[in-house]
Scaffold this active site. Sequence first.
Site, PDB file in Angstrom:
ATOM      1  N   GLU A 288      41.887  61.599  58.397  1.00  0.00           N
ATOM      2  CA  GLU A 288      41.905  60.331  57.652  1.00  0.00           C
ATOM      3  C   GLU A 288      40.628  60.172  56.842  1.00  0.00           C
ATOM      4  O   GLU A 288      39.539  60.492  57.327  1.00  0.00           O
ATOM      5  CB  GLU A 288      42.035  59.200  58.678  1.00  0.00           C
ATOM      6  CG  GLU A 288      42.002  57.810  58.105  1.00  0.00           C
ATOM      7  CD  GLU A 288      42.344  56.755  59.161  1.00  0.00           C
ATOM      8  OE1 GLU A 288      43.062  57.083  60.129  1.00  0.00           O
ATOM      9  OE2 GLU A 288      41.875  55.612  59.026  1.00  0.00           O
ATOM     10  N   GLU A 315      42.782  52.633  53.602  1.00  0.00           N
ATOM     11  CA  GLU A 315      42.133  51.361  53.918  1.00  0.00           C
ATOM     12  C   GLU A 315      41.146  50.934  52.851  1.00  0.00           C
ATOM     13  O   GLU A 315      40.869  49.746  52.707  1.00  0.00           O
ATOM     14  CB  GLU A 315      41.464  51.418  55.288  1.00  0.00           C
ATOM     15  CG  GLU A 315      40.237  52.285  55.354  1.00  0.00           C
ATOM     16  CD  GLU A 315      39.649  52.356  56.756  1.00  0.00           C
ATOM     17  OE1 GLU A 315      40.217  53.091  57.580  1.00  0.00           O
ATOM     18  OE2 GLU A 315      38.640  51.693  57.030  1.00  0.00           O
ATOM     19  N   ASP A 338      46.139  48.448  53.703  1.00  0.00           N
ATOM     20  CA  ASP A 338      45.280  47.451  54.332  1.00  0.00           C
ATOM     21  C   ASP A 338      45.777  46.078  53.883  1.00  0.00           C
ATOM     22  O   ASP A 338      46.096  45.880  52.706  1.00  0.00           O
ATOM     23  CB  ASP A 338      43.832  47.674  53.896  1.00  0.00           C
ATOM     24  CG  ASP A 338      42.859  46.711  54.549  1.00  0.00           C
ATOM     25  OD1 ASP A 338      42.180  47.115  55.504  1.00  0.00           O
ATOM     26  OD2 ASP A 338      42.787  45.544  54.108  1.00  0.00           O
TER      27      ASP A 338
END
Lengths: 448, 448
Positions: A288, A315, A338
């Site tokens: 990630e 995110e 997000d």
Amino acid sequence: MSDTAVPGPAAPAEGPVGPGPYRITSFTCHDVRFPTSRELDGSDAMHPDPDYSAAYLVLRTDDGFEGYGFAFTIGRGNEVQTAAVEALAPYVVGRDAEDLGALGREMVHDSQLRWLGPEKGVMHMAISAVVNALWDLRARRAGKPLWLLLGEMPPEEIVDLVDFRYLTDALTRAEALEILRAAEPGRAARVARLREHGYPAYTTSPGWLGYDDAKLRRLCEEAMAAGFTQIKLKVGADLEDDRRRMRVARETCGADFPIAVDANQRWDVDSAIAWVGALAEFRPHWVEEPTSPDDVLGHAAIARAVAPIPVATGEHVANRTVFKQLLQAGAISYLQLDAARVAGVNENVAILLLAAKFGVPVCPHAGGVGLCELVQHLSMFDYVAVSGSMENRVIEYVDHLHEHFADPVVIRDGSYVAPGRPGFGARMHAASVAAYSYPGGEVWRSRG
Amino acid sequence: MSDTAVPGPAAPAEGPVGPGPYRITSFTCHDVRFPTSRELDGSDAMHPDPDYSAAYLVLRTDDGFEGYGFAFTIGRGNEVQTAAVEALAPYVVGRDAEDLGALGREMVHDSQLRWLGPEKGVMHMAISAVVNALWDLRARRAGKPLWLLLGEMPPEEIVDLVDFRYLTDALTRAEALEILRAAEPGRAARVARLREHGYPAYTTSPGWLGYDDAKLRRLCEEAMAAGFTQIKLKVGADLEDDRRRMRVARETCGADFPIAVDANQRWDVDSAIAWVGALAEFRPHWVEEPTSPDDVLGHAAIARAVAPIPVATGEHVANRTVFKQLLQAGAISYLQLDAARVAGVNENVAILLLAAKFGVPVCPHAGGVGLCELVQHLSMFDYVAVSGSMENRVIEYVDHLHEHFADPVVIRDGSYVAPGRPGFGARMHAASVAAYSYPGGEVWRSRG
């Protein structure tokens, strides 16, 4: 009842009520900060000392309803974020906010404010707080949890929320409608399944960089015992530490348990490829944020080089236009939206549709302050009305700060329980807002 | 002397002085706004009514020097931008700011503030204001204009300014050094040429959307008479209007005069391709900002489709990582850096080096408030010490608001005259700062 100090003169009204008429009469934004850096909760390779914070917005209507939203930050600069939310008050106060698609676009494309982004950073996160508060308000008026309110909307109304500007080379309005119509059959069955079984979660709580190996091992065991079917470890600060921690986690969880790793943007392209290579023997479930969230081509190069290890990000992705490119470039195998960075629910509907178009599962980012409370609604809406699938999908869960929320998430057997109460889950206890307000709240005053 | 009200207790000191010791003791940011929307100056397809504004920073040292910098905005939200600049005071006050590379990186990568970007939007523009003010201060201390100060630095010191994070797949430190060393021979001759002939400019003043055809024709004639060798027209609001205005400009300027067009992000990919196709008969010199500044792949697709018409972009590109990708993807034929959007001089040095590596000419964005005053230094530094070339390069010039600056740009025969006075050109007259301060300055008070 702890909600006496903030925000309103009386307990907010409860739905369901009809569509109007009403006006938003009050718009108050609070700078709320939690001193989480003391415990190394949330520590990662780029953010070693976060103080989880929120620019927390309370709207109130002339008929006594309230709506809550926030932008999430990690401490310093939360006063700038608060000022940005306050700059949006003129777009909302005195309005009824019935056409949320149009109102969202009005803020995003304001001919002067857009210069501050466009569509990125502090100003875009502020729009997120406002749009999400308006959705929270609408769901409270409707007497429904947001995921269900959205999941019952006709495809045409859902599509009207989407700002297709900059998307049409990848997703047109007609294609979006087609995706939503294809998911219409079975909505009721999926609502029933969510109410019965919830939505699978994974937990990042074991894997913060600041924890020692014993704590990591203990938290891995607790995560498995609690029924989570995936965990995630922070990596990227020191390769030998990462290899040792991955070995501890792999030994504790077993050979086949999904263990994702998260570098929080620590690497350049070449170092990402080398570092992930050195972790490959531990078979990470995904890697990630290997590099800058702006680097579409970099993510694509990394994805090609580390395959079959999947790449995930999102995110810190600024907006739908960057997500579009990540999908076009084949750069990500998991899309991690997000709830409070892009322009709120509206833009996240666009992102869910993009992901569905490209067949990429959405596994939202959560944690921080209240992000778990929000994203569960988006994933459940996705399941009910967009992708229609939970396959290969999990929602991040972090066990932080839920005690400050009026409707905290409930995790059962490793899954998010489908929220039943009206709203988007963003309401904080008034006592928490008061105590953690910066710098005047008692928690901060007592720290000097 | 008009500088009595703001900012300091006495006239600032003048260089050259030695390297220290000194401390920055005062940090004051002003919300300054000019009511330009009245005249439709600066009107384009996305920004029809800008009030050119600045979050204007004044630094003062304990030995009496001052440094000036700003973030440029177009009105609403300038108070948010001002708050963001003020959030950076703790990184500067009490420091000597001798190592500007390290101090810049400290702000960009602050472990809490970075969440507000990262490296984009309001917070990044605030860093630009601070970094540029520190460079202005340094140049004033050195008694040199910034372009010359930078242009005389050894390659190793220049490279130390660059943040190579996220760049190394396209540009390494060794490659950057090689570029700078290759340009070392001839620096003195290029300094002499700049002092004699200046740096070529083009003007956007004729082409704002709000002007009628007669004004367009008159301004085209004036631009040619003034010696400019290129003009630019805003397009993208209405195709038939654009075709008519391009025809007027082409008729007025002649068949071979370079006329660029600028869509200010108005189009999606497919509409950009179609619209530019419909303007192709007028042979635009470049098409600028055809779509979202975040859309690297979109720019690349447009560039392929409209070739041989070149694509230009950059004024809204958030950071070096996005510029890197635009270059890697072959998406732009001209790179239009902005002096006050990325993290100041330091990041623009990185961007100049990237452009040199890829052989793409830099034609900076200017206009607004004080952007002309700043970018001339960056292009002249590029010519002296980086690309070593003026070929196919022009600096944008817009005749707005220069009267508010202590060292306004001087245009002679269509070229920027090389600045001779110390600093980076960012100093505004104190009387202007006072009069246009928002909302308390007399200009705004008198407007109600």
